[in-house]
Design a protein around this motif. Structure first.
Motif, PDB file in Angstrom:
ATOM      1  N   VAL A 182      -0.559  15.563  11.456  1.00  0.00           N
ATOM      2  CA  VAL A 182       0.168  14.290  11.385  1.00  0.00           C
ATOM      3  C   VAL A 182       1.087  14.363  10.173  1.00  0.00           C
ATOM      4  O   VAL A 182       0.659  14.742   9.082  1.00  0.00           O
ATOM      5  N   GLU A 183       2.351  14.010  10.360  1.00  0.00           N
ATOM      6  CA  GLU A 183       3.328  14.041   9.279  1.00  0.00           C
ATOM      7  C   GLU A 183       4.052  12.700   9.205  1.00  0.00           C
ATOM      8  O   GLU A 183       4.654  12.258  10.180  1.00  0.00           O
ATOM      9  N   ILE A 184       3.963  12.041   8.041  1.00  0.00           N
ATOM     10  CA  ILE A 184       4.730  10.824   7.801  1.00  0.00           C
ATOM     11  C   ILE A 184       6.166  11.246   7.484  1.00  0.00           C
ATOM     12  O   ILE A 184       6.414  11.993   6.540  1.00  0.00           O
ATOM     13  N   LYS A 185       7.126  10.754   8.259  1.00  0.00           N
ATOM     14  CA  LYS A 185       8.515  11.190   8.092  1.00  0.00           C
ATOM     15  C   LYS A 185       9.279  10.329   7.094  1.00  0.00           C
ATOM     16  O   LYS A 185       9.874  10.836   6.152  1.00  0.00           O
ATOM     17  N   HIS A 186       9.281   9.013   7.296  1.00  0.00           N
ATOM     18  CA  HIS A 186      10.090   8.132   6.460  1.00  0.00           C
ATOM     19  C   HIS A 186       9.276   6.916   6.049  1.00  0.00           C
ATOM     20  O   HIS A 186       8.492   6.376   6.841  1.00  0.00           O
ATOM     21  N   VAL A 187       9.500   6.499   4.806  1.00  0.00           N
ATOM     22  CA  VAL A 187       8.957   5.243   4.301  1.00  0.00           C
ATOM     23  C   VAL A 187      10.156   4.427   3.830  1.00  0.00           C
ATOM     24  O   VAL A 187      10.708   4.676   2.755  1.00  0.00           O
ATOM     25  N   ASP A 188      10.588   3.481   4.645  1.00  0.00           N
ATOM     26  CA  ASP A 188      11.776   2.674   4.349  1.00  0.00           C
ATOM     27  C   ASP A 188      11.357   1.375   3.667  1.00  0.00           C
ATOM     28  O   ASP A 188      10.511   0.643   4.191  1.00  0.00           O
ATOM     29  N   ILE A 189      11.971   1.089   2.515  1.00  0.00           N
ATOM     30  CA  ILE A 189      11.672  -0.121   1.767  1.00  0.00           C
ATOM     31  C   ILE A 189      12.946  -0.932   1.578  1.00  0.00           C
ATOM     32  O   ILE A 189      14.055  -0.421   1.736  1.00  0.00           O
ATOM     33  N   ASP A 190      12.771  -2.211   1.239  1.00  0.00           N
ATOM     34  CA  ASP A 190      13.904  -3.116   1.080  1.00  0.00           C
ATOM     35  C   ASP A 190      14.751  -2.714  -0.123  1.00  0.00           C
ATOM     36  O   ASP A 190      14.255  -2.116  -1.089  1.00  0.00           O
ATOM     37  N   GLU A 191      16.060  -3.081  -0.077  1.00  0.00           N
ATOM     38  CA  GLU A 191      16.980  -2.721  -1.149  1.00  0.00           C
ATOM     39  C   GLU A 191      16.561  -3.334  -2.479  1.00  0.00           C
ATOM     40  O   GLU A 191      16.677  -2.702  -3.531  1.00  0.00           O
ATOM     41  N   SER A 192      16.073  -4.572  -2.465  1.00  0.00           N
ATOM     42  CA  SER A 192      15.628  -5.197  -3.714  1.00  0.00           C
ATOM     43  C   SER A 192      14.442  -4.451  -4.313  1.00  0.00           C
ATOM     44  O   SER A 192      14.339  -4.303  -5.536  1.00  0.00           O
ATOM     45  N   MET A 193      13.562  -3.949  -3.436  1.00  0.00           N
ATOM     46  CA  MET A 193      12.423  -3.180  -3.940  1.00  0.00           C
ATOM     47  C   MET A 193      12.874  -1.840  -4.494  1.00  0.00           C
ATOM     48  O   MET A 193      12.296  -1.322  -5.453  1.00  0.00           O
ATOM     49  N   VAL A 194      13.927  -1.271  -3.921  1.00  0.00           N
ATOM     50  CA  VAL A 194      14.472  -0.018  -4.461  1.00  0.00           C
ATOM     51  C   VAL A 194      14.960  -0.227  -5.884  1.00  0.00           C
ATOM     52  O   VAL A 194      14.722   0.593  -6.786  1.00  0.00           O
ATOM     53  N   ARG A 195      15.658  -1.345  -6.132  1.00  0.00           N
ATOM     54  CA  ARG A 195      16.136  -1.637  -7.487  1.00  0.00           C
ATOM     55  C   ARG A 195      14.971  -1.876  -8.438  1.00  0.00           C
ATOM     56  O   ARG A 195      15.004  -1.443  -9.599  1.00  0.00           O
ATOM     57  N   ALA A 196      13.932  -2.549  -7.955  1.00  0.00           N
ATOM     58  CA  ALA A 196      12.758  -2.789  -8.807  1.00  0.00           C
ATOM     59  C   ALA A 196      12.076  -1.476  -9.174  1.00  0.00           C
ATOM     60  O   ALA A 196      11.651  -1.274 -10.323  1.00  0.00           O
ATOM     61  N   ILE A 197      11.994  -0.569  -8.215  1.00  0.00           N
ATOM     62  CA  ILE A 197      11.377   0.737  -8.492  1.00  0.00           C
ATOM     63  C   ILE A 197      12.226   1.518  -9.485  1.00  0.00           C
ATOM     64  O   ILE A 197      11.700   2.209 -10.372  1.00  0.00           O
ATOM     65  N   ALA A 198      13.564   1.395  -9.364  1.00  0.00           N
ATOM     66  CA  ALA A 198      14.447   2.088 -10.305  1.00  0.00           C
ATOM     67  C   ALA A 198      14.254   1.545 -11.721  1.00  0.00           C
ATOM     68  O   ALA A 198      14.216   2.316 -12.694  1.00  0.00           O
ATOM     69  N   ARG A 199      14.136   0.213 -11.852  1.00  0.00           N
ATOM     70  CA  ARG A 199      13.904  -0.362 -13.182  1.00  0.00           C
ATOM     71  C   ARG A 199      12.548   0.070 -13.731  1.00  0.00           C
ATOM     72  O   ARG A 199      12.409   0.344 -14.933  1.00  0.00           O
ATOM     73  N   GLN A 200      11.561   0.134 -12.854  1.00  0.00           N
ATOM     74  CA  GLN A 200      10.242   0.583 -13.295  1.00  0.00           C
ATOM     75  C   GLN A 200      10.290   2.036 -13.766  1.00  0.00           C
ATOM     76  O   GLN A 200       9.698   2.383 -14.798  1.00  0.00           O
ATOM     77  N   ALA A 201      11.009   2.886 -13.031  1.00  0.00           N
ATOM     78  CA  ALA A 201      11.116   4.285 -13.433  1.00  0.00           C
ATOM     79  C   ALA A 201      11.868   4.418 -14.759  1.00  0.00           C
ATOM     80  O   ALA A 201      11.498   5.244 -15.611  1.00  0.00           O
ATOM     81  N   GLU A 202      12.911   3.602 -14.945  1.00  0.00           N
ATOM     82  CA  GLU A 202      13.653   3.649 -16.208  1.00  0.00           C
ATOM     83  C   GLU A 202      12.781   3.205 -17.381  1.00  0.00           C
ATOM     84  O   GLU A 202      12.806   3.827 -18.451  1.00  0.00           O
ATOM     85  N   ALA A 203      12.000   2.147 -17.176  1.00  0.00           N
ATOM     86  CA  ALA A 203      11.087   1.693 -18.238  1.00  0.00           C
ATOM     87  C   ALA A 203      10.045   2.755 -18.550  1.00  0.00           C
ATOM     88  O   ALA A 203       9.678   2.965 -19.719  1.00  0.00           O
ATOM     89  N   GLU A 204       9.596   3.447 -17.525  1.00  0.00           N
ATOM     90  CA  GLU A 204       8.616   4.504 -17.746  1.00  0.00           C
ATOM     91  C   GLU A 204       9.218   5.650 -18.546  1.00  0.00           C
ATOM     92  O   GLU A 204       8.564   6.224 -19.435  1.00  0.00           O
ATOM     93  N   ARG A 205      10.479   5.988 -18.272  1.00  0.00           N
ATOM     94  CA  ARG A 205      11.131   7.046 -19.050  1.00  0.00           C
ATOM     95  C   ARG A 205      11.303   6.632 -20.514  1.00  0.00           C
ATOM     96  O   ARG A 205      11.121   7.457 -21.417  1.00  0.00           O
ATOM     97  N   HIS A 206      11.654   5.356 -20.750  1.00  0.00           N
ATOM     98  CA  HIS A 206      11.780   4.881 -22.127  1.00  0.00           C
ATOM     99  C   HIS A 206      10.432   4.940 -22.847  1.00  0.00           C
ATOM    100  O   HIS A 206      10.357   5.309 -24.020  1.00  0.00           O
ATOM    101  N   ARG A 207       9.390   4.570 -22.132  1.00  0.00           N
ATOM    102  CA  ARG A 207       8.057   4.625 -22.747  1.00  0.00           C
ATOM    103  C   ARG A 207       7.681   6.051 -23.128  1.00  0.00           C
ATOM    104  O   ARG A 207       7.174   6.306 -24.234  1.00  0.00           O
ATOM    105  N   ARG A 208       7.953   6.986 -22.233  1.00  0.00           N
ATOM    106  CA  ARG A 208       7.640   8.382 -22.527  1.00  0.00           C
ATOM    107  C   ARG A 208       8.467   8.889 -23.702  1.00  0.00           C
ATOM    108  O   ARG A 208       7.968   9.663 -24.531  1.00  0.00           O
ATOM    109  N   ALA A 209       9.742   8.456 -23.792  1.00  0.00           N
ATOM    110  CA  ALA A 209      10.582   8.890 -24.913  1.00  0.00           C
ATOM    111  C   ALA A 209      10.029   8.385 -26.234  1.00  0.00           C
ATOM    112  O   ALA A 209      10.008   9.126 -27.237  1.00  0.00           O
ATOM    113  N   ARG A 210       9.579   7.117 -26.255  1.00  0.00           N
ATOM    114  CA  ARG A 210       9.009   6.579 -27.494  1.00  0.00           C
ATOM    115  C   ARG A 210       7.722   7.302 -27.866  1.00  0.00           C
ATOM    116  O   ARG A 210       7.466   7.583 -29.047  1.00  0.00           O
ATOM    117  N   VAL A 211       6.901   7.590 -26.871  1.00  0.00           N
ATOM    118  CA  VAL A 211       5.653   8.306 -27.141  1.00  0.00           C
ATOM    119  C   VAL A 211       5.942   9.700 -27.674  1.00  0.00           C
ATOM    120  O   VAL A 211       5.318  10.158 -28.651  1.00  0.00           O
TER     121      VAL A 211
END
Length: 255
Positions: free
Chosen positions: A162-191
């Motif tokens: 069994v292979e999951i091909k695509h996981v499609d999410i809403d555009e607003s959730m894509v932006r939220a995930i991008a902000r979360q990833a950016e915050a995570e990168r800032h946290r790692r930089a400070r650490v």
């Protein structure tokens, strides 16, 4: 003369009857095919591959293909455990391993596998968070495959993959995930920056201890500093002077 005609008619009728019945009695199964044989409606055997002879009008044969089949699971609306709505589609690889059960126990095994895969996909993915759907597809594929394989065993079906091909999410959730990833990168930089400061402080303490044990090493550092200043072509040169050489003030302090 009439006797001669009858002598020819009966052999011709017999030959015609054989030619009509022979296609109904002879079956040839390919290497990947099996024939489920029913005698007067009751299961008798599984025949193939190769040549097989059946009794016309008494025995019926249902051909079954043993090759791996590919079933595309349509896009399913799934609500993850963290209440995120996503659309997920997948592909299933399965094959018939027991023709008898595949024909007798289920009316249309391919449709049954497709419907079962859709419900299993929704139920399994609904127990996981969105991050797990995006990052742990291999584990989710194995979980879905094992569940489908257990449930289709009674149908004589083996779910190979069994292979999951695509996981499609809403555009607003894509932006939220991008902000979360950016915050995570800032946290790692400070650490990383804090860890670098900590390691540098430890090295400075170690260097101070070494210089305290060897006073001559401090003079070498003075000379290196003067050399660096001279190379910069500056008009101001600072000479480091030990505090012990400074004159003392009237109250015993240094002037």
């Amino acid at each position: 003369m009439p006797i001669d005609i009858f002598n020819w008619i009966f052999p011709l009728l017999g030959l015609a009857l054989v030619l009509l019945v022979l296609p109904l009695a002879v079956y040839v199964f390919r290497e990947y095919e099996r024939g489920v044989v029913f005698t007067l409606g009751r299961f008798s055997r599984v025949s193939g591959p190769g040549f097989a002879l059946m009794i016309p009008f008494v025995q019926q044969v249902v051909r079954t293909d043993l090759r791996t089949r590919v079933e595309d699971v349509p896009s399913q609306d799934v609500i993850s455990r963290d209440n995120v709505s996503v659309k997920v589609n997948a592909v299933i690889y399965f094959r018939v391993v027991d023709p008898q059960r595949a024909i007798i126990n289920v009316a249309d095994f391919q449709m049954a596998v497709s419907q079962l895969a859709q419900t299993t996909l929704r139920s399994v993915l609904g127990k996981h968070e969105l991050d797990e759907m995006l990052a742990e597809r291999d584990r989710l594929n194995v979980d879905i495959q094992e569940i489908l394989d257990r449930q289709t065993d009674a149908w004589g079906i083996k779910v190979a993959n069994v292979e999951i091909k695509h996981v499609d999410i809403d555009e607003s959730m894509v932006r939220a995930i991008a902000r979360q990833a950016e915050a995570e990168r800032h946290r790692r930089a400070r650490v990383i920056n804090a860890e670098g400061e900590q390691q540098a402080a430890a090295k400075l303490v170690e260097a101070g201890r070494m210089l305290a044990e060897q006073p001559n090493a401090m003079q070498l550092r003075y000379f290196n500093a003067l050399n660096d200043i001279a190379n910069d072509r500056t008009t101001t040169i600072v000479f480091p002077l030990p505090a012990e050489l400074l004159p003392k003030g009237p109250r015993g302090g240094q002037a």
